[in-house]
Design an enzyme around this catalytic site. Structure first.
Site, PDB file in Angstrom:
ATOM      1  N   HIS A   1      -2.249  -6.081  11.165  1.00 47.43           N
ATOM      2  CA  HIS A   1      -2.997  -6.413   9.951  1.00 47.43           C
ATOM      3  C   HIS A   1      -3.689  -7.773  10.004  1.00 47.43           C
ATOM      4  O   HIS A   1      -4.420  -8.131   9.096  1.00 47.43           O
ATOM      5  CB  HIS A   1      -2.069  -6.388   8.734  1.00 47.43           C
ATOM      6  CG  HIS A   1      -1.139  -7.563   8.680  1.00 47.43           C
ATOM      7  ND1 HIS A   1       0.015  -7.618   9.406  1.00 47.43           N
ATOM      8  CD2 HIS A   1      -1.221  -8.733   8.010  1.00 47.43           C
ATOM      9  CE1 HIS A   1       0.616  -8.776   9.186  1.00 47.43           C
ATOM     10  NE2 HIS A   1      -0.103  -9.479   8.341  1.00 47.43           N
TER      11      HIS A   1
HETATM   12  C1  UD1 Z   1      -1.191 -11.334   3.446  1.00 47.46           C
HETATM   13  C2  UD1 Z   1      -0.824 -12.724   3.959  1.00 47.46           C
HETATM   14  C3  UD1 Z   1      -0.273 -12.620   5.382  1.00 47.46           C
HETATM   15  C4  UD1 Z   1       0.844 -11.613   5.469  1.00 47.46           C
HETATM   16  C5  UD1 Z   1       0.352 -10.290   4.902  1.00 47.46           C
HETATM   17  C6  UD1 Z   1       1.393  -9.202   4.932  1.00 47.46           C
HETATM   18  C7  UD1 Z   1      -2.172 -14.665   3.233  1.00 47.46           C
HETATM   19  C8  UD1 Z   1      -3.209 -15.605   3.654  1.00 47.46           C
HETATM   20  N1  UD1 Z   1      -1.994 -13.588   4.038  1.00 47.46           N
HETATM   21  O1  UD1 Z   1      -2.238 -10.831   4.252  1.00 47.46           O
HETATM   22  O2  UD1 Z   1       0.223 -13.882   5.776  1.00 47.46           O
HETATM   23  O3  UD1 Z   1       1.237 -11.467   6.804  1.00 47.46           O
HETATM   24  O4  UD1 Z   1      -0.053 -10.512   3.549  1.00 47.46           O
HETATM   25  O5  UD1 Z   1       0.887  -8.013   4.433  1.00 47.46           O
HETATM   26  O6  UD1 Z   1      -1.533 -14.875   2.215  1.00 47.46           O
HETATM   27  N2  UD1 Z   1      -4.713  -4.791  -0.370  1.00 47.46           N
HETATM   28  C9  UD1 Z   1      -4.457  -3.593  -1.001  1.00 47.46           C
HETATM   29  N3  UD1 Z   1      -3.293  -3.483  -1.726  1.00 47.46           N
HETATM   30  C10 UD1 Z   1      -2.407  -4.486  -1.842  1.00 47.46           C
HETATM   31  C11 UD1 Z   1      -2.682  -5.691  -1.195  1.00 47.46           C
HETATM   32  C12 UD1 Z   1      -3.827  -5.830  -0.457  1.00 47.46           C
HETATM   33  O7  UD1 Z   1      -5.240  -2.655  -0.925  1.00 47.46           O
HETATM   34  O8  UD1 Z   1      -1.357  -4.307  -2.503  1.00 47.46           O
HETATM   35  C13 UD1 Z   1      -5.933  -4.902   0.450  1.00 47.46           C
HETATM   36  C14 UD1 Z   1      -7.092  -5.536  -0.302  1.00 47.46           C
HETATM   37  O9  UD1 Z   1      -8.267  -4.926   0.134  1.00 47.46           O
HETATM   38  C15 UD1 Z   1      -7.048  -6.968   0.183  1.00 47.46           C
HETATM   39  C16 UD1 Z   1      -6.570  -6.810   1.614  1.00 47.46           C
HETATM   40  O10 UD1 Z   1      -5.661  -5.718   1.575  1.00 47.46           O
HETATM   41  O11 UD1 Z   1      -8.287  -7.602   0.082  1.00 47.46           O
HETATM   42  C17 UD1 Z   1      -5.892  -8.029   2.172  1.00 47.46           C
HETATM   43  O12 UD1 Z   1      -4.830  -8.433   1.312  1.00 47.46           O
HETATM   44  P1  UD1 Z   1      -4.403  -9.972   1.213  1.00 47.46           P
HETATM   45  O13 UD1 Z   1      -3.223 -10.100   0.321  1.00 47.46           O
HETATM   46  O14 UD1 Z   1      -5.589 -10.800   0.906  1.00 47.46           O
HETATM   47  O15 UD1 Z   1      -4.014 -10.338   2.698  1.00 47.46           O
HETATM   48  P2  UD1 Z   1      -3.115  -9.584   3.768  1.00 47.46           P
HETATM   49  O16 UD1 Z   1      -3.987  -9.181   4.894  1.00 47.46           O
HETATM   50  O17 UD1 Z   1      -2.240  -8.543   3.154  1.00 47.46           O
END
Ligand code: UD1
Length: 362
Positions: free
Chosen positions: A205
């Site tokens: 991821h």
């Molecule tokens: C975040 C953390 C990372 C951790 C990871 C575990 C930061 C900078 N990054 O990254 O350190 O390893 O979580 O998963 O804090 N999304 C969904 N549903 C959700 C959550 C996210 O669809 O419940 C999608 C959205 O499109 C979002 C993308 O995933 O924009 C990324 O989510 P985000 O929380 O920004 O970062 P992660 O890549 O999950």
């Protein structure tokens, strides 16, 4: 004494659960869970609360997705309001996600004490958002609970006073031990028709691996080739799924017989797969540690790690697109290398922290 425990994203939940369970019945404190809402899908959040026997959060900030500045700024504003109302005596943040840093800034500016659990980890790679979060959090927090010796050394090298650093061990192992029996009994791997030690688990991821077409396509081809030698099960993170679909790569993976692509799993289901796997391919931080503890070979698709102890004495190997297949095929033919479990990764971290808070604050 009022304690706030902050959780935001999937890797936080297994770190707050043992702490919450250790503190909830203590008479000298009241503990509240604050969920910032960075992760909100049921299989990225609710299922973890259920598996880890956590109650619904006392406070939910509902921040959601967005850019780094958006998430950080919105979390600071929303949590500052809560701090004015609640004035907790101690705020506990875990890990290295955006909320860890945002909450630390908001609380510190109001003169409220912050403790960081999993302090001192450094990848020395400032292109990773998590590294910035770690640096800011550790430079502001009042108490730095570290998992391993290298973390203490990093903090000392940055000029942090020794009195702030307390080595407590790795809290994730507490969750794993708390639920070991349930994980073993769940037999989730059998629901996927997988045989013990005859499959690998994949998670990806990190932006560096999944956001660009070129890298993601190469990784998909690598996984397909490996899956012809050993079955692979790949629970796909929402971020990765978004890019796989956008780049028309998802269907390509789905048609492979040796590759099982599924939605993100709950803690118990996922850990059951890891417990029974032959190997793990990942870019996660926590999984590097869980595999070291379980002595399962882990191939980490990153040029660096903030958890060097997993490479130095554990089962972890850092790999890249150029060598991951070679490394895996070598392990499959030669067997796994010797490894050890780091000190204080013993399932008793939450109790050590509870004792520390009681004797220093209560
Ligand atoms: C975040 C953390 C990372 C951790 C990871 C575990 C930061 C900078 N990054 O990254 O350190 O390893 O979580 O998963 O804090 N999304 C969904 N549903 C959700 C959550 C996210 O669809 O419940 C999608 C959205 O499109 C979002 C993308 O995933 O924009 C990324 O989510 P985000 O929380 O920004 O970062 P992660 O890549 O999950």
């Amino acid at each position: 004494m009022l304690i706030h425990i902050i959780a935001a994203a999937r890797p936080n939940f297994m770190k707050i659960a043992p702490l919450y369970h250790a503190l909830k019945n203590e008479r000298w404190c009241r503990v509240k869970i604050v969920h910032t809402g960075q992760h909100y899908d049921s299989n990225m959040s609710d299922s973890f609360f259920q598996d880890l026997m956590l109650p619904d959060p006392d406070i939910h900030l509902g921040i959601g997705s967005g850019s780094h500045a958006f998430q950080t700024g919105k979390t600071m504003m929303a949590y500052e309001d809560i701090l004015f109302k609640e004035a907790p005596d101690l705020v506990i943040v875990v890990g290295d996600v955006n909320a860890t840093m945002a909450v630390t800034i908001a609380a510190t500016k109001l003169g409220i004490k912050v403790a960081h659990l999993e302090a001192g980890l450094r990848s020395f790679d400032r292109t990773m958002p998590e590294e910035i979060n770690r640096l800011v959090t550790d430079s502001l927090a009042d108490i730095l609970w570290t998992p391993s010796e290298d973390a203490d050394e990093n903090l000392i090298n940055e000029g942090v006073g020794k009195e702030k650093i307390v080595r407590v061990g790795n809290i994730m192992i507490d969750s794993l031990e708390l639920l070991r029996e349930t994980i073993e009994n769940s037999a989730y791997h059998m629901e996927l028709n997988l045989t013990k030690r005859q499959f690998g688990v994949v998670t990806l991821h990190r932006p560096a691996n999944v956001d660009q077409f070129e890298t993601l396509e190469k990784l998909c081809n690598i996984l397909i080739r490996i899956s012809k030698k050993i079955k692979l099960v790949f629970p796909i993170h929402p971020r990765t799924k978004k890019f796989l679909s956008q780049y028309d790569l998802l269907d390509k993976l789905k048609t492979e017989d040796g590759l099982i692509t599924i939605d993100p799993l709950s803690y118990i289901q996922f850990m059951n797969l890891v417990f029974n796997s032959k190997l793990v391919i990942t870019d996660s931080g926590g999984i590097q540690e869980e595999t070291t503890y379980l002595e399962i070979p882990c191939f980490t698709l990153r040029p660096n790690t903030e958890r060097p102890v997993t490479v130095d004495i554990g089962t972890n190997q850092l790999c890249g697109i150029h060598n991951v297949e070679d490394r895996i095929f070598k392990m499959l033919s030669n067997g796994k290398q010797q490894s050890r479990i780091p000190e204080l990764w013993d399932g008793k971290v939450a109790n050590r922290i509870s004792e520390y808070i009681k004797s220093n604050f209560a």
